[in-house]
Design a protein around this motif. Structure first.
Motif, PDB file in Angstrom:
ATOM      1  N   LEU A 148      37.932   7.994  36.503  1.00 26.70           N
ATOM      2  CA  LEU A 148      38.129   9.388  36.117  1.00 26.70           C
ATOM      3  C   LEU A 148      37.896   9.605  34.628  1.00 26.70           C
ATOM      4  N   ARG A 149      37.742   8.485  33.877  1.00 26.22           N
ATOM      5  CA  ARG A 149      37.627   8.559  32.422  1.00 26.22           C
ATOM      6  C   ARG A 149      38.804   9.367  31.858  1.00 26.22           C
ATOM      7  N   ARG A 150      39.991   9.051  32.364  1.00 24.40           N
ATOM      8  CA  ARG A 150      41.188   9.788  31.971  1.00 24.40           C
ATOM      9  C   ARG A 150      42.152   8.861  31.253  1.00 24.40           C
ATOM     10  N   VAL A 151      42.700   9.363  30.142  1.00 24.46           N
ATOM     11  CA  VAL A 151      43.662   8.598  29.345  1.00 24.46           C
ATOM     12  C   VAL A 151      44.993   9.333  29.362  1.00 24.46           C
ATOM     13  N   MET A 152      46.052   8.598  29.692  1.00 20.33           N
ATOM     14  CA  MET A 152      47.387   9.185  29.759  1.00 20.33           C
ATOM     15  C   MET A 152      48.335   8.418  28.847  1.00 20.33           C
ATOM     16  N   ILE A 153      49.211   9.150  28.180  1.00 18.83           N
ATOM     17  CA  ILE A 153      50.352   8.531  27.506  1.00 18.83           C
ATOM     18  C   ILE A 153      51.585   9.144  28.154  1.00 18.83           C
ATOM     19  N   GLY A 154      52.294   8.311  28.881  1.00 15.39           N
ATOM     20  CA  GLY A 154      53.367   8.844  29.719  1.00 15.39           C
ATOM     21  C   GLY A 154      52.763   9.756  30.767  1.00 15.39           C
ATOM     22  N   LYS A 155      53.213  11.001  30.812  1.00 19.98           N
ATOM     23  CA  LYS A 155      52.691  11.974  31.777  1.00 19.98           C
ATOM     24  C   LYS A 155      51.744  12.977  31.121  1.00 19.98           C
ATOM     25  N   THR A 156      51.394  12.698  29.864  1.00 25.47           N
ATOM     26  CA  THR A 156      50.521  13.622  29.123  1.00 25.47           C
ATOM     27  C   THR A 156      49.100  13.086  29.063  1.00 25.47           C
ATOM     28  N   GLU A 157      48.129  13.910  29.464  1.00 25.21           N
ATOM     29  CA  GLU A 157      46.726  13.510  29.370  1.00 25.21           C
ATOM     30  C   GLU A 157      46.232  13.717  27.945  1.00 25.21           C
ATOM     31  N   ILE A 158      45.560  12.705  27.415  1.00 20.60           N
ATOM     32  CA  ILE A 158      45.027  12.758  26.059  1.00 20.60           C
ATOM     33  C   ILE A 158      43.547  13.127  26.136  1.00 20.60           C
ATOM     34  N   LYS A 159      43.187  14.225  25.486  1.00 21.11           N
ATOM     35  CA  LYS A 159      41.810  14.697  25.524  1.00 21.11           C
ATOM     36  C   LYS A 159      41.005  14.021  24.414  1.00 21.11           C
ATOM     37  N   LEU A 160      40.066  13.180  24.805  1.00 17.11           N
ATOM     38  CA  LEU A 160      39.219  12.468  23.856  1.00 17.11           C
ATOM     39  C   LEU A 160      37.781  12.944  23.969  1.00 17.11           C
ATOM     40  N   GLN A 162      33.698  12.081  24.113  1.00 14.33           N
ATOM     41  CA  GLN A 162      33.002  11.032  24.839  1.00 14.33           C
ATOM     42  C   GLN A 162      32.952   9.745  24.025  1.00 14.33           C
ATOM     43  N   THR A 163      32.645   9.865  22.738  1.00 11.18           N
ATOM     44  CA  THR A 163      32.575   8.677  21.888  1.00 11.18           C
ATOM     45  C   THR A 163      33.938   8.016  21.742  1.00 11.18           C
ATOM     46  N   GLU A 164      34.974   8.816  21.538  1.00 16.91           N
ATOM     47  CA  GLU A 164      36.325   8.268  21.408  1.00 16.91           C
ATOM     48  C   GLU A 164      36.730   7.526  22.676  1.00 16.91           C
ATOM     49  N   TYR A 165      36.427   8.115  23.822  1.00 17.74           N
ATOM     50  CA  TYR A 165      36.758   7.440  25.078  1.00 17.74           C
ATOM     51  C   TYR A 165      35.986   6.133  25.215  1.00 17.74           C
ATOM     52  N   ASN A 166      34.702   6.143  24.887  1.00 16.96           N
ATOM     53  CA  ASN A 166      33.891   4.933  25.018  1.00 16.96           C
ATOM     54  C   ASN A 166      34.434   3.799  24.144  1.00 16.96           C
ATOM     55  N   ILE A 167      34.884   4.134  22.946  1.00 17.40           N
ATOM     56  CA  ILE A 167      35.475   3.122  22.068  1.00 17.40           C
ATOM     57  C   ILE A 167      36.746   2.564  22.693  1.00 17.40           C
ATOM     58  N   LEU A 168      37.591   3.460  23.190  1.00 16.16           N
ATOM     59  CA  LEU A 168      38.860   3.035  23.795  1.00 16.16           C
ATOM     60  C   LEU A 168      38.616   2.156  25.020  1.00 16.16           C
ATOM     61  N   GLU A 169      37.667   2.550  25.870  1.00 15.31           N
ATOM     62  CA  GLU A 169      37.363   1.763  27.062  1.00 15.31           C
ATOM     63  C   GLU A 169      36.851   0.378  26.676  1.00 15.31           C
ATOM     64  N   LEU A 170      35.958   0.328  25.706  1.00 15.93           N
ATOM     65  CA  LEU A 170      35.403  -0.952  25.275  1.00 15.93           C
ATOM     66  C   LEU A 170      36.510  -1.884  24.797  1.00 15.93           C
ATOM     67  N   LEU A 200      32.797   4.779  12.648  1.00 15.14           N
ATOM     68  CA  LEU A 200      33.732   4.134  13.567  1.00 15.14           C
ATOM     69  C   LEU A 200      35.165   4.375  13.117  1.00 15.14           C
ATOM     70  N   GLN A 201      35.423   4.225  11.826  1.00 23.05           N
ATOM     71  CA  GLN A 201      36.778   4.398  11.307  1.00 23.05           C
ATOM     72  C   GLN A 201      37.274   5.831  11.504  1.00 23.05           C
ATOM     73  N   VAL A 202      36.389   6.803  11.349  1.00 21.28           N
ATOM     74  CA  VAL A 202      36.763   8.201  11.562  1.00 21.28           C
ATOM     75  C   VAL A 202      37.151   8.424  13.021  1.00 21.28           C
ATOM     76  N   ASN A 203      36.367   7.870  13.933  1.00 25.39           N
ATOM     77  CA  ASN A 203      36.694   7.998  15.353  1.00 25.39           C
ATOM     78  C   ASN A 203      38.014   7.326  15.682  1.00 25.39           C
ATOM     79  N   MET A 204      38.259   6.151  15.096  1.00 25.03           N
ATOM     80  CA  MET A 204      39.518   5.449  15.339  1.00 25.03           C
ATOM     81  C   MET A 204      40.697   6.246  14.796  1.00 25.03           C
ATOM     82  N   ALA A 205      40.526   6.855  13.625  1.00 24.13           N
ATOM     83  CA  ALA A 205      41.591   7.679  13.052  1.00 24.13           C
ATOM     84  C   ALA A 205      41.904   8.859  13.963  1.00 24.13           C
ATOM     85  N   ASN A 206      40.876   9.465  14.548  1.00 22.98           N
ATOM     86  CA  ASN A 206      41.076  10.583  15.469  1.00 22.98           C
ATOM     87  C   ASN A 206      41.805  10.136  16.727  1.00 22.98           C
ATOM     88  N   ILE A 207      41.451   8.959  17.233  1.00 25.57           N
ATOM     89  CA  ILE A 207      42.132   8.428  18.416  1.00 25.57           C
ATOM     90  C   ILE A 207      43.615   8.224  18.118  1.00 25.57           C
TER      91      ILE A 207
END
Length: 240
Positions: A148-160, A162-170, A200-207
């Motif tokens: 689903l390419r979905r990220v959750m923290i607890g019961k809250t969905e985190i909107k990332l 595409q690039t932010e999600y790809n970094i997190l998945e990797l 990369l650092q900017v994307n990580m800071a946003n995540i």
């Protein structure tokens, strides 16, 4: 008939070792193709699109580390080095260049098979078959649902993005392993320029901001200063 979905390329110039590894893998229902030198291995590696490469470093025409670099410039196929070189510097070099694992000769059959299974299981960039093996990743209260390419923290969905999600998945599929800045950049953007690390650092800071982390707080992703990033694997689990 061979019904295993995984195709493995062996690049090994010693015929007895090549045949030995080939027999082990075929006996366990893997599809196997072989190459006896670097040039042949490169051609087959790019044309056959294997799920895994088992690579000797001491090839007659090209050093195996150079071949790792060649593959990593184009593809993310996982690579297991199978080498007689036992020096720590050789292992570090191969791993830094992008090898997923390093096995020294001589080796046991069970060890080889275990490393192959682990590498295929942990690599979601090796093909559709591997992507089906793993559905979800969790660490502490954060979870990633890959399909689903979905990220959750607890019961809250985190909107990332595409690039932010790809970094997190990797980072998640390599949880517990430090990925260097250059590895992440090549996987995510496919090229590197003077501003790549900053990007990369900017994307990580946003995540981190979207995760609600305070400065210096690393609940999920650790920053190895000057090297790269590592996803915490403390509470990692898989769903089949």
């Amino acid at each position: 008939m061979n019904n295993n979905k995984h195709k493995i390329l062996i690049i090994e110039d010693e015929l007895n070792i090549c045949n030995f590894v080939k027999t082990i893998l075929e006996t366990n229902d893997y599809q196997v193709v072989t190459a006896r030198n670097g040039a042949e291995g490169k051609t087959i590696g790019f044309s056959h699109n294997p799920d895994l490469i088992v690579l000797d470093l001491g090839l007659p025409d090209i050093d195996g580390c150079n071949l790792i670099q060649i593959f990593r410039e184009k593809v993310g196929t996982p690579i297991i080095v199978l080498s007689a070189r036992t020096n720590e510097s050789d292992k570090v070099k191969a791993l830094d260049l992008g090898a997923n694992d390093y096995i020294t000769k001589p080796f046991g059959t069970n060890e080889l098979l275990a490393r192959v299974r682990a590498t295929l299981r942990n690599n979601r960039f090796a093909g559709i078959g591997d992507r089906q093996l793993r559905k979800k990743f969790t660490v502490q209260d954060m979870s990633i649902e890959y399909e689903l390419r979905r990220v959750m923290i607890g019961k809250t969905e985190i909107k990332l993005t595409q690039t932010e999600y790809n970094i997190l998945e990797l980072l998640s599929v390599h949880a517990g392993r430090v990925l260097t800045y250059s590895e992440i950049i090549k996987k995510i953007w496919g090229y590197s320029d003077s501003g790549s690390i900053k990007k990369l650092q900017v994307n990580m800071a946003n995540i981190r901001k979207k995760f609600g982390e305070r400065p210096g707080e690393y609940r999920y992703i650790l920053n190895e200063l000057g090297i790269g990033y590592r996803m915490n694997a403390e509470s990692e689990k898989e769903e089949q």
